[in-house]
Design a protein around this motif. Structure first.
Motif, PDB file in Angstrom:
ATOM      1  N   GLU A 129       0.839  -1.193   0.000  1.00 53.68           N
ATOM      2  CA  GLU A 129       0.000   0.000   0.000  1.00 53.68           C
ATOM      3  C   GLU A 129       0.878   1.248   0.000  1.00 53.68           C
ATOM      4  N   HIS A 186      -1.698   0.381  -4.898  1.00 52.02           N
ATOM      5  CA  HIS A 186      -0.890  -0.802  -4.616  1.00 52.02           C
ATOM      6  C   HIS A 186       0.242  -0.920  -5.629  1.00 52.02           C
ATOM      7  N   SER A 245      -6.985  -0.129  -5.550  1.00 55.29           N
ATOM      8  CA  SER A 245      -7.529  -1.071  -4.575  1.00 55.29           C
ATOM      9  C   SER A 245      -8.871  -1.592  -5.053  1.00 55.29           C
TER      10      SER A 245
END
Length: 510
Positions: A320, A357, A476
Motif C-alpha cells: 500500500e 498498490h 484497490s
C-alpha cells in the motif's frame, strides 16, 4: 514363288533382327551406357545403325548370287528420331553402303552402295525440310517413310540390279508393300523407345536434381546445426559473462561505497567547519569534493540498478502506497531545486485514490529520475507533476503520473533512443547539462517491472511530458468498485489538468 517365299521370310528375319538389336541396345544404354557423354553416344548410335544395316544384309533374301533384298535402309529412316544433324544421317547411309561392298565387289554391290548413299541424302534433306513445316511429328514420320520407300523402289529399278520389267511387275508391288509396312512398324517402335528414353532421361534428371537438393539440404542442416552449437556456446559464454559482470559490479559497489562514504562524511565535516579552522576557499573545496562524491555515488547506484534489472535480480515488493506521502517526498526533494533555478514546481492530484498498490521505493525512484531530468533541461517556466486516473480503450482505469516541463523538448527522431542506457539526445547536452543518460533507461525498466509503462510526448523548444502509467491492479478493490459505480451512474470522470499552471509560485499544493 519359292524365291518370293524366301524373300518374305528374309524380311521377317530382318525386322526380328533389327528389333532384337534395338532392344539389346536399349538395355545396354539403360544399365551401362547412360553415363557416356552425349557426343560419344551419337558416335555409338551411328556405328550401331551401320551394324544393324549389315545384319539386315546378312539375313537378306538372295534372289541371285549377287542380288540381296533386305531392310538395310530402315536404320536410316529411324536416324532422324535420335540425330539432329543431316550430316550424321548421311554418314549412316554411306556406312551401310560401304558394308554392302563386304559381300562382294560386283555391279549389284556398287548399286547397293549408291542406293544407300542416295537414301541417306534423301532422308537427311527430307527430315530437315519437314522440321520447318507445321505438321505434327507423327505426320512427319509417316511422310518421311513414304518418300524414302518410294526412292528405294525407284533406285532399284533405275540402277538395274534386277530386270526392270520383272522387278516393277512381279517384285516391286510385294517388296515395296512389305518394305513400307516393316518400315512403319520398326520406326514407330523406335519412336516409342525414344519416348521411353526421354521419360527416363527426365526422371534421371529429376532424380539427380533431387539428390543434389537433398545433398545441399544436408549441408545446410549441418551448417545450421554447427551455427546452433556455436550459438549455444556463445549463449553460455554470454550468460557466464553476465553473471561475472553482475558479481563484479556487486562486489565493486561494496568496495567503492566504503571509501566513498568515508570521503562523503569527511568532506561534509570539513565543509561544515565546526572548528572554524578552514578558510572560505577551503570550505568551498570541501563542498566540491562532497558534491562530486554524491554524483559518483548516484552513478554507482544507477549502474548497479541497471545491472540487476538486466540480470533479472531486481525484486519488486508491492504494498500500500499513500499518494500524499509520495507528494510530500517529491516536494521536499525538488522544491529547493525549483527555488534555486527560479522555476515554479506544482503538484496536482485529480481523481486518484489516497492508497494505491505498487512498490513505493521503485515508484519514488521513477518519479525522482523523471523530475530530475525535467528540472535539468528546464531553464525557464517550471515543472508540473500531476497524479490522475486514465481510462484505456477497453474502459479499464489505470493510476498515472505525468511530469510536464517547459524545457528544451526532444526531437521526434530521438524520442525512443533517449531511453537507451548512456544515450544523450544531443552530444552537447552531456557537456552543457551533465548526466550519464542512465535515468530514463532505469525508469523505463522499473516501470516495466511494476507492470506499467512510460509514455513521452514532446515538442522541440516547447517542453516534454513523461507519463508513468501503472497497471489497473494498482487501484484497490474498493476503489475500483466505487469508480465502477460512478461510471454506471454516469458521474463525471476526473481527468488530468490540461491547461498550463501559472508561473511564479514555487510552493507545491495537493
Amino acid at each position: 514363288m519359292d524365291n518370293l517365299g524366301d524373300y518374305f521370310k528374309s524380311f521377317f528375319a530382318n525386322i526380328s533382327t533389327l528389333l532384337t538389336f534395338t532392344y539389346l541396345g536399349s538395355l545396354a544404354y539403360k544399365y551401362v551406357l547412360y553415363r557416356v557423354p552425349v557426343n560419344w553416344m551419337k558416335v555409338l548410335y551411328i556405328l550401331l545403325s551401320i551394324a544393324a544395316g549389315w545384319l539386315s544384309m546378312m539375313y537378306g533374301a538372295r534372289l541371285t548370287p549377287t542380288v540381296i533384298f533386305d531392310l538395310r535402309f530402315v536404320p536410316i529412316l529411324a536416324a532422324p528420331l535420335f540425330l539432329s544433324r543431316p550430316s550424321h544421317i548421311m554418314l549412316i547411309g554411306i556406312g551401310i553402303g560401304l558394308t554392302r561392298l563386304s559381300f562382294g565387289l560386283n555391279h549389284a554391290a556398287w548399286a547397293g552402295f549408291g542406293n544407300m548413299v542416295i537414301l541417306g541424302v534423301v532422308t537427311a534433306l527430307t527430315s530437315e525440310l519437314l522440321k520447318r513445316t507445321s505438321l505434327r511429328q507423327t505426320a512427319r514420320i509417316l511422310l518421311l517413310i513414304l518418300i524414302v520407300n518410294l526412292f528405294n523402289v525407284a533406285d532399284i529399278a533405275i540402277l538395274g540390279v534386277y530386270p526392270v520389267a520383272t522387278y516393277l511387275i512381279e517384285l516391286a508391288p510385294l517388296s515395296g508393300t512389305a518394305g513400307l509396312f516393316f518400315s512403319f512398324f520398326f520406326t514407330f517402335i523406335l519412336h516409342d523407345f525414344k519416348a521411353d528414353f526421354l521419360r527416363r532421361e527426365a526422371l534421371n534428371k529429376t532424380n539427380r536434381e533431387l539428390a543434389e537438393q537433398f545433398r545441399l539440404a544436408e549441408e545446410r542442416t549441418a551448417e545450421l546445426q554447427q551455427i546452433h552449437d556455436e550459438l549455444e556456446v556463445k549463449n553460455e559464454e554470454l550468460v557466464a559473462a553476465s553473471r561475472y559482470k553482475s558479481e563484479f559490479l556487486a562486489n565493486m559497489s561494496h568496495e567503492l561505497r566504503t571509501p566513498l562514504n568515508s570521503m562523503l562524511i569527511l568532506s561534509q565535516f570539513l565543509a561544515e567547519n565546526q572548528n572554524g579552522t578552514l578558510s572560505e576557499e577551503e570550505i568551498e573545496f570541501a563542498g566540491i569534493i562532497h558534491s562530486s562524491g554524491q554524483d559518483l555515488l548516484t552513478l554507482i547506484n544507477d549502474i548497479l540498478d541497471l545491472s540487476k534489472i538486466e540480470a533479472g535480480h531486481m525484486s519488486i515488493m508491492p504494498g500500500e502506497v499513500n499518494v500524499s506521502e509520495v507528494v510530500e517526498a517529491m516536494t521536499r526533494t525538488f522544491e529547493p531545486v525549483a527555488v534555486q533555478k527560479g522555476l515554479y514546481f506544482h503538484i496536482r492530484s485529480t481523481g486518484v485514490p489516497d492508497i494505491i498498490h505498487t512498490d513505493e521505493q521503485r515508484l519514488q525512484q521513477i518519479l525522482k529520475n523523471l523530475l530530475s531530468n525535467a528540472f535539468k533541461f528546464t531553464q525557464r517556466g517550471g515543472v508540473t507533476l500531476t497524479f490522475y486516473v486514465e481510462m484505456d480503450a477497453e474502459g479499464i482505469q489505470h493510476p498515472a503520473a505525468a511530469i510536464r516541463d517547459t524545457g528544451i523538448g526532444i526531437r521526434a527522431d530521438k524520442r525512443e533512443q533517449i531511453f537507451e542506457a548512456f544515450y544523450q539526445a544531443d552530444g552537447t547536452t552531456s557537456r552543457k547539462f551533465g548526466g550519464t543518460g542512465l535515468g530514463l533507461s532505469i525508469s523505463r525498466q522499473f516501470a516495466r517491472l511494476l507492470g506499467g509503462e512510460i509514455r513521452l510526448t514532446s515538442e522541440e523548444g516547447t517542453g516534454s511530458t513523461f507519463t508513468l502509467l501503472l497497471p489497473s491492479s494498482s487501484l484497490s478493490g474498493q476503489e475500483q468498485e466505487l469508480r465502477q459505480l460512478a461510471d454506471d451512474a454516469k458521474l463525471p470522470r476526473l481527468t488530468p489538468l490540461s491547461s498550463p499552471l501559472p508561473e511564479g509560485s514555487n510552493r507545491s499544493s495537493l
